[in-house]
Motif scaffolding. Structure first.
Motif, PDB file in Angstrom:
ATOM      1  N   UNK A 260      41.246 -11.443  41.651  1.00  0.00           N
ATOM      2  CA  UNK A 260      40.306 -10.992  42.886  1.00  0.00           C
ATOM      3  C   UNK A 260      39.267  -9.712  41.707  1.00  0.00           C
ATOM      4  N   UNK A 261      40.026  -9.007  41.263  1.00  0.00           N
ATOM      5  CA  UNK A 261      39.302  -8.034  40.738  1.00  0.00           C
ATOM      6  C   UNK A 261      38.599  -8.155  39.222  1.00  0.00           C
ATOM      7  N   UNK A 262      39.208  -9.170  38.527  1.00  0.00           N
ATOM      8  CA  UNK A 262      38.681  -9.592  37.493  1.00  0.00           C
ATOM      9  C   UNK A 262      37.641 -10.748  37.549  1.00  0.00           C
ATOM     10  N   UNK A 263      37.073 -11.170  38.737  1.00  0.00           N
ATOM     11  CA  UNK A 263      36.035 -12.181  38.885  1.00  0.00           C
ATOM     12  C   UNK A 263      34.886 -11.378  39.532  1.00  0.00           C
ATOM     13  N   UNK A 264      33.845 -12.150  38.978  1.00  0.00           N
ATOM     14  CA  UNK A 264      32.368 -11.838  39.720  1.00  0.00           C
ATOM     15  C   UNK A 264      32.520 -11.810  41.235  1.00  0.00           C
ATOM     16  N   UNK A 268      34.439 -17.949  41.499  1.00  0.00           N
ATOM     17  CA  UNK A 268      35.303 -19.083  42.125  1.00  0.00           C
ATOM     18  C   UNK A 268      36.648 -18.960  41.587  1.00  0.00           C
ATOM     19  N   UNK A 269      37.700 -19.110  42.164  1.00  0.00           N
ATOM     20  CA  UNK A 269      39.026 -19.498  41.943  1.00  0.00           C
ATOM     21  C   UNK A 269      39.440 -20.915  42.170  1.00  0.00           C
ATOM     22  N   UNK A 270      39.599 -21.647  41.112  1.00  0.00           N
ATOM     23  CA  UNK A 270      40.060 -23.026  41.493  1.00  0.00           C
ATOM     24  C   UNK A 270      41.502 -23.034  41.419  1.00  0.00           C
ATOM     25  N   UNK A 271      42.348 -23.261  42.374  1.00  0.00           N
ATOM     26  CA  UNK A 271      43.699 -23.397  42.330  1.00  0.00           C
ATOM     27  C   UNK A 271      44.203 -24.960  42.438  1.00  0.00           C
ATOM     28  N   UNK A 272      45.026 -25.433  41.372  1.00  0.00           N
ATOM     29  CA  UNK A 272      45.282 -26.722  41.433  1.00  0.00           C
ATOM     30  C   UNK A 272      46.814 -26.635  41.715  1.00  0.00           C
ATOM     31  N   UNK A 273      47.298 -27.288  42.840  1.00  0.00           N
ATOM     32  CA  UNK A 273      48.785 -27.312  43.149  1.00  0.00           C
ATOM     33  C   UNK A 273      49.453 -28.683  43.305  1.00  0.00           C
ATOM     34  N   UNK A 274      50.567 -28.723  43.365  1.00  0.00           N
ATOM     35  CA  UNK A 274      51.229 -30.086  43.636  1.00  0.00           C
ATOM     36  C   UNK A 274      50.916 -30.280  45.104  1.00  0.00           C
ATOM     37  N   UNK A 275      50.467 -31.692  45.339  1.00  0.00           N
ATOM     38  CA  UNK A 275      50.329 -32.201  46.597  1.00  0.00           C
ATOM     39  C   UNK A 275      51.266 -32.164  47.619  1.00  0.00           C
ATOM     40  N   UNK A 324      48.548 -16.901  50.654  1.00  0.00           N
ATOM     41  CA  UNK A 324      48.610 -15.958  49.419  1.00  0.00           C
ATOM     42  C   UNK A 324      47.221 -15.757  48.854  1.00  0.00           C
ATOM     43  N   UNK A 325      46.432 -16.566  49.153  1.00  0.00           N
ATOM     44  CA  UNK A 325      44.976 -16.401  48.514  1.00  0.00           C
ATOM     45  C   UNK A 325      44.197 -15.441  49.397  1.00  0.00           C
ATOM     46  N   UNK A 326      44.350 -15.447  50.587  1.00  0.00           N
ATOM     47  CA  UNK A 326      43.712 -14.420  51.454  1.00  0.00           C
ATOM     48  C   UNK A 326      44.389 -13.157  51.083  1.00  0.00           C
ATOM     49  N   UNK A 327      45.783 -13.084  51.005  1.00  0.00           N
ATOM     50  CA  UNK A 327      46.237 -11.788  51.114  1.00  0.00           C
ATOM     51  C   UNK A 327      45.932 -11.039  49.516  1.00  0.00           C
ATOM     52  N   UNK A 328      45.347 -11.953  48.650  1.00  0.00           N
ATOM     53  CA  UNK A 328      45.081 -11.393  47.263  1.00  0.00           C
ATOM     54  C   UNK A 328      43.693 -11.077  47.243  1.00  0.00           C
ATOM     55  N   UNK A 329      42.781 -11.245  48.388  1.00  0.00           N
ATOM     56  CA  UNK A 329      41.510 -10.835  48.255  1.00  0.00           C
ATOM     57  C   UNK A 329      40.615 -11.914  48.572  1.00  0.00           C
ATOM     58  N   UNK A 330      40.729 -13.306  48.541  1.00  0.00           N
ATOM     59  CA  UNK A 330      39.952 -14.350  48.915  1.00  0.00           C
ATOM     60  C   UNK A 330      39.732 -14.864  50.245  1.00  0.00           C
ATOM     61  N   UNK A 331      38.801 -14.551  50.703  1.00  0.00           N
ATOM     62  CA  UNK A 331      38.535 -14.978  52.184  1.00  0.00           C
ATOM     63  C   UNK A 331      38.036 -16.153  52.701  1.00  0.00           C
ATOM     64  N   UNK A 345      42.161 -26.516  45.648  1.00  0.00           N
ATOM     65  CA  UNK A 345      41.788 -25.588  46.694  1.00  0.00           C
ATOM     66  C   UNK A 345      40.630 -24.496  45.788  1.00  0.00           C
ATOM     67  N   UNK A 346      39.634 -24.478  46.534  1.00  0.00           N
ATOM     68  CA  UNK A 346      38.400 -23.523  46.161  1.00  0.00           C
ATOM     69  C   UNK A 346      38.511 -22.062  46.831  1.00  0.00           C
ATOM     70  N   UNK A 347      38.449 -21.183  46.355  1.00  0.00           N
ATOM     71  CA  UNK A 347      38.419 -19.795  46.706  1.00  0.00           C
ATOM     72  C   UNK A 347      37.559 -18.976  46.371  1.00  0.00           C
ATOM     73  N   UNK A 348      36.934 -18.202  47.318  1.00  0.00           N
ATOM     74  CA  UNK A 348      35.824 -17.331  47.030  1.00  0.00           C
ATOM     75  C   UNK A 348      36.038 -15.903  47.896  1.00  0.00           C
ATOM     76  N   UNK A 349      35.566 -14.861  47.001  1.00  0.00           N
ATOM     77  CA  UNK A 349      35.864 -13.606  47.926  1.00  0.00           C
ATOM     78  C   UNK A 349      35.267 -13.511  49.023  1.00  0.00           C
TER      79      UNK A 349
END
Length: 349
Positions: A260-264, A268-275, A324-331, A345-349
């Motif tokens: 979150x601190x390294x991204x503009x 966008x953070x794209x998270x790919x995880x097991x279904x 986890x994403x919310x706790x890391x700063x992606x709302x 999952x698509x995550x944005x600040x």
């Protein structure tokens, strides 16, 4: 305790199937290493003698191997001719490297599971974990081989387009970090597809980064870095990706917070995880069975072998990952795509 005969017979039937699967897993690896499946692909009916001659192997071994494959349904057997054949469907699963349904990598990773079993048993008894650095080398090769076909089939044509505005951004030219990249298959697929963008693959496992760097030769828009997800060097990224790696991290919230601190601000953070579903009962199915076993053998021990040791597991589910994403700063978090094996999952600040 009185046994229910019907339930007992059903369970014994399952166990016979399990023993057969476990025995044949080793034979799938043998078939891969000796090129047996590849030599059968597209050849039509073949005898054990012909396959042995084509692969410079012993005919008696090949006859038994083919018999085991036929009993498993991995090859076809014609009783009238005594010949064996690899169907188009079987070739797609066992013989064609670029096939999106090639499953051989999952079997290759099993070598590490059994080689490292004593370490896992010790961790069960005494706590702690089994880190990636402690794993047998075939774990890295197998993991890459298992996930790569799905990435090749979905990453560029389906997953990236599911993120709003990302394809246009990558075509214009963007800065992308692929965190937890392993052998770099995901990084290289993106770098090849979008030559105007700059990509950096990041992983804390130095041998994997060396392997990725070797495969990146000739691509001017990609580089690889050995670093941890929670403190890698770099900033101003338009897109950050994590493929099947967040749940293996000891401190996933710390990793997400660093991203979150390294991204503009509009990145966008794209998270790919097991279904996975959000509840255990949602995942009591064949895919969940594979991932729970892999999680017990590999993912949870890997996380517990690092600081914090969050141990999300390979079946964390969207709700837990969103926390986890919310706790890391992606709302803002949404599921943008899914396959039988992965969710995006698509995550944005």
């Amino acid at each position: 305790m009185e046994l229910n005969a019907e339930k007992l017979q059903a369970l014994l039937g399952v166990m016979v199937n399990e023993l057969g699967a476990a025995q044949n897993a080793a034979l799938v690896i043998v078939g891969e290493e000796l090129g047996l499946y590849r030599n059968m692909a597209g050849r039509g009916p073949i005898s054990a003698a012909q396959l042995a001659d084509a692969t410079n192997t012993g005919e008696r071994y090949i006859q038994e191997w083919l018999s085991a494959q036929a009993a498993s349904g991995f090859v076809e057997y014609d009783q009238a001719t005594g010949l064996f054949e690899l169907s188009c469907e079987q070739a797609a699963v066992f013989a064609i490297d670029d096939s999106p349904v090639n499953m051989v990598g999952g079997f290759l990773a099993l070598e590490a599971v059994y080689a490292d079993r004593a370490k896992l048993t010790n961790a069960f008894r005494h706590g702690g974990g089994v880190s990636w650095r402690e794993r047998c080398n075939c774990m890295f090769c197998g993991t890459d081989r298992f996930f790569r076909p799905g990435y090749k089939a979905n990453l560029v044509p389906n997953w990236l387009p599911s993120l709003e505005g990302v394809i246009e951004m990558l075509e214009r030219g963007a800065s992308v970090a692929d965190v937890g990249c392993g052998f770099g298959s995901s990084t290289l697929l993106m770098a090849t597809a979008f030559p105007n963008s700059e990509f950096i693959g990041i992983d804390f496992h130095a041998p994997s980064i060396e392997h990725a760097s070797e495969h990146a030769r000739g691509l001017a828009n990609v580089q690889f870095m050995t670093a941890r997800a929670q403190d890698f060097v770099g900033a101003g990224f338009d897109l950050v990706t994590i493929f099947d790696a967040l749940h293996d991290m000891g401190d996933p919230v710390g990793a997400v917070r660093h991203i979150a601190n390294a991204i503009k601000p509009d990145g966008i953070l794209m998270l790919v995880e097991p279904m996975a579903g959000d509840n255990l009962e949602d995942n009591l199915n064949p895919v969940g069975r594979v991932f729970y076993a892999a999680s017990t053998n590999t993912c949870v021990p890997a996380s517990l072998g690092q600081e914090v040791g969050a141990a999300l597991g390979a079946q964390a589910g969207q709700a837990k990952l969103t926390k986890v994403l919310n706790a890391g700063g992606f709302s803002k978090v949404r599921k943008s795509a899914q396959t039988p094996f992965n969710m995006v999952l698509e995550a944005r600040l």
